[in-house]
Design a protein around this motif. Structure first.
Motif, PDB file in Angstrom:
ATOM      1  N   LEU A  26       0.825  -1.197   0.000  1.00 39.33           N
ATOM      2  CA  LEU A  26       0.000   0.000   0.000  1.00 39.33           C
ATOM      3  C   LEU A  26       0.866   1.257   0.000  1.00 39.33           C
ATOM      4  O   LEU A  26       0.490   2.282  -0.567  1.00 39.33           O
ATOM      5  N   ILE A  29       2.146   1.849  -3.360  1.00 38.70           N
ATOM      6  CA  ILE A  29       1.083   2.311  -4.260  1.00 38.70           C
ATOM      7  C   ILE A  29       1.205   3.812  -4.499  1.00 38.70           C
ATOM      8  O   ILE A  29       1.108   4.312  -5.611  1.00 38.70           O
ATOM      9  N   SER A 100     -12.001  -5.056  -7.698  1.00 38.97           N
ATOM     10  CA  SER A 100     -10.561  -5.294  -7.829  1.00 38.97           C
ATOM     11  C   SER A 100      -9.866  -4.244  -8.687  1.00 38.97           C
ATOM     12  O   SER A 100      -8.635  -4.214  -8.746  1.00 38.97           O
ATOM     13  N   VAL A 103      -7.470  -1.665  -6.905  1.00 36.00           N
ATOM     14  CA  VAL A 103      -6.283  -2.376  -6.401  1.00 36.00           C
ATOM     15  C   VAL A 103      -5.336  -2.659  -7.561  1.00 36.00           C
ATOM     16  O   VAL A 103      -4.119  -2.503  -7.442  1.00 36.00           O
ATOM     17  N   GLN A 106      -3.604   0.565  -8.449  1.00 34.38           N
ATOM     18  CA  GLN A 106      -2.615   0.959  -7.444  1.00 34.38           C
ATOM     19  C   GLN A 106      -1.365   0.083  -7.477  1.00 34.38           C
ATOM     20  O   GLN A 106      -0.277   0.541  -7.125  1.00 34.38           O
ATOM     21  N   THR A 107      -1.521  -1.158  -7.866  1.00 35.78           N
ATOM     22  CA  THR A 107      -0.384  -2.076  -7.883  1.00 35.78           C
ATOM     23  C   THR A 107       0.251  -2.200  -9.259  1.00 35.78           C
ATOM     24  O   THR A 107       1.118  -3.055  -9.477  1.00 35.78           O
ATOM     25  N   SER A 126      -6.768   7.630  -2.874  1.00 41.36           N
ATOM     26  CA  SER A 126      -5.822   6.587  -3.279  1.00 41.36           C
ATOM     27  C   SER A 126      -5.454   6.626  -4.753  1.00 41.36           C
ATOM     28  O   SER A 126      -4.414   6.101  -5.148  1.00 41.36           O
ATOM     29  N   PHE A 352      -1.881  -9.316  -6.642  1.00 32.02           N
ATOM     30  CA  PHE A 352      -1.656  -7.882  -6.466  1.00 32.02           C
ATOM     31  C   PHE A 352      -0.433  -7.580  -5.596  1.00 32.02           C
ATOM     32  O   PHE A 352       0.361  -6.705  -5.928  1.00 32.02           O
TER      33      PHE A 352
END
Length: 492
Positions: A26, A29, A100, A103, A106-107, A126, A352
């Motif tokens: 995180l 990220i 998903s 996520v 972000q990844t 985010s 992820f």
């Protein structure tokens, strides 16, 4: 007693490491604010723009059949094509569950998300967002037979309402429909199925999508939502990684061109034509290739996972039975940790979490996660089988001068396999069914194809029935095969 304490200590340590890795994920990220744009540089270098979407939200994104193959279509898909063309790169679409998508963004699994996504304040913490490219109203879908009962959101007090999980519609229903029971459901097709089967009384959905479903299904009708949108942004934008100024600039330039050339109505009209073609032939026989592909992937994943899981499971069982305390401790910690966490969480972590360091394809990540999970259960089955063998067998083999490895290979394991075969077979059968979890990251297994057929045909129950029959055929066939070999063991 010391070993037991150490085992729990290692399990706790592994849990802490897992948490730290997730925290690191995180943290990684949020790319540090910089003048550079890593995502844009990656796109330029590879010549490929990877866009994440959830193709169950017509007319934004859904799937249709062209030349026997399923392709992504809709307003968002056309916008993605336009962005890629303006950037002079190839477009790659990655499909997965709506939950998903962020996520994946972000990844680094995808470069942007186009999925009818609302740029809410919570999401802006985010990820970043482009300029707004479309604003739609909010409506409620009801069964046609109940259309006279419900007028707007105020008619649903003390009623059951559903909306897509994590969406603006879910928050609107939760906050503005008094004393109602609000259920979050991931897929648009599952929302419609819940409505048609009277699990809920109404479905809150963005107006264009609600109208698309209603126009292709005589059993449901659109009514006005009547929601107060003064404090809620019902607009739609492209989700982008944080600190990606160059990419955002290119996207906003394309969106400005789309607005100037008034292409949104053109895209919506094209989506409408695809919706009509989807409902021209909705028989399950027409979609047999989709189910066949799903069965193929399910069988492939299961076979590879069984093979890898059996090897690792056997190794873990031997480690746990070993006199070496370290080996015993590691095996025990692994087995307890894997059995104590859901397969879905493990799958998400492999795809992820580890994806930050190794860019694993969805299929590979799915196989690894299922195999690692199965290994823990196989290990316990094999350990139980070995422990069930009379100690006299070990003593007899020792008297013959066999080494420990030969004792295990030629005497113990063959007898243990006979004892554990039924339990091992049950694990393999369960694995076929549990492998369906890989659909959440976009692996085209049987469940994934089931959802495609639901989205294409607007039929909820028929595709489920076909999938159930196919799963039964797979598991029943495997059960018969295992019983055949069980009989061979018994007569050996």
């Amino acid at each position: 007693m010391k070993l037991k304490t150490k085992s729990w200590t290692l399990i706790i340590l592994l849990s802490m490491v897992f948490s730290l890795v997730v925290s690191g994920t995180l943290s990684a990220i949020g790319i540090k604010a910089d003048t550079t744009d890593p995502t844009y540089e990656k796109i330029e270098k590879s010549g490929v723009l990877t866009v994440g979407t959830s193709p169950d939200y017509a007319p934004y994104e859904f799937q249709t059949t062209e030349n026997g193959k399923s392709v992504d279509v809709g307003m968002d898909i056309n916008i993605a094509k336009k962005i890629a063309a303006d950037m002079h790169v190839k477009l790659k679409i990655k499909n997965m569950d709506f939950d998903s998508l962020l996520v994946a963004l972000q990844t680094g699994k995808v470069d942007m998300v186009l999925a009818g996504m609302n740029p809410s304040p919570a999401r802006k913490k985010s990820v970043d967002f482009s300029n707004v490219y479309y604003t739609g109203g909010q409506s409620i879908l009801v069964n046609t037979k109940d259309a006279g009962i419900y007028k707007d959101k105020n008619s649903f007090e003390h009623k059951k309402v559903a909306a897509q999980t994590g969406s603006l519609q879910y928050n609107l229903a939760k906050n503005q429909i008094k004393d109602s029971s609000v259920t979050g459901i991931e897929k648009g097709t599952d929302l419609i199925l819940a409505l048609q089967t009277n699990k809920v009384d109404g479905v809150v959905m963005e107006t264009p999508t609600a109208e698309a479903f209603a126009s292709n299904n005589k059993g449901i009708k659109v009514i006005k939502g009547g929601f107060d949108l003064s404090s809620a942004d019902s607009s739609t934008a492209v989700a982008l990684p944080q600190n990606s100024p160059m990419l955002k600039k290119h996207v906003n330039t394309t969106l400005a061109t789309i607005k100037k050339e008034k292409l949104i109505p053109v895209y919506l009209k094209e989506a409408g034509s695809h919706l009509k073609s989807n409902t021209a032939n909705t028989s399950m026989l027409h979609y047999w290739k989709f189910f066949a592909m799903g069965v193929g992937y399910t069988v492939f994943i299961s076979i590879i996972a069984v093979f890898l899981g059996s090897i690792l499971g056997t190794l873990l069982a031997l480690m746990r039975l070993s006199a070496n305390k370290l080996s015993n401790l590691v095996a025990t910690a692994y087995i307890e940790f894997v059995r104590g966490t859901p397969l879905m969480v493990q799958l998400m972590f492999v795809y992820f979490g580890l994806g930050l360091f190794v860019n694993l394809p969805a299929l590979t990540a799915g196989i690894i996660a299922v195999a690692l999970n199965s290994a823990a259960y196989v290990a316990e089955v094999i350990r139980g089988g070995i422990n069930s063998i009379d100690k006299g067998q070990t003593e007899a083999s020792q008297s013959l001068g066999l080494s420990k490895s030969d004792q295990m290979r030629f005497v113990i394991l063959p007898q243990a396999l006979k004892n554990i075969w039924p339990a091992l077979g049950n694990e393999f059968i369960s694995l076929i069914k549990e492998s369906s979890i890989v659909s959440i990251i976009g692996v085209t297994d049987l469940i994934y194809q089931l959802k495609i057929v639901q989205a294409d045909t607007y039929r909820g129950v028929a595709p489920i029935l076909v999938a159930m029959i196919l799963y039964f055929i797979l598991t029943f066939s495997l059960s018969k095969l295992l019983k055949f070999y069980e009989g061979k063991f018994n007569h050996a």
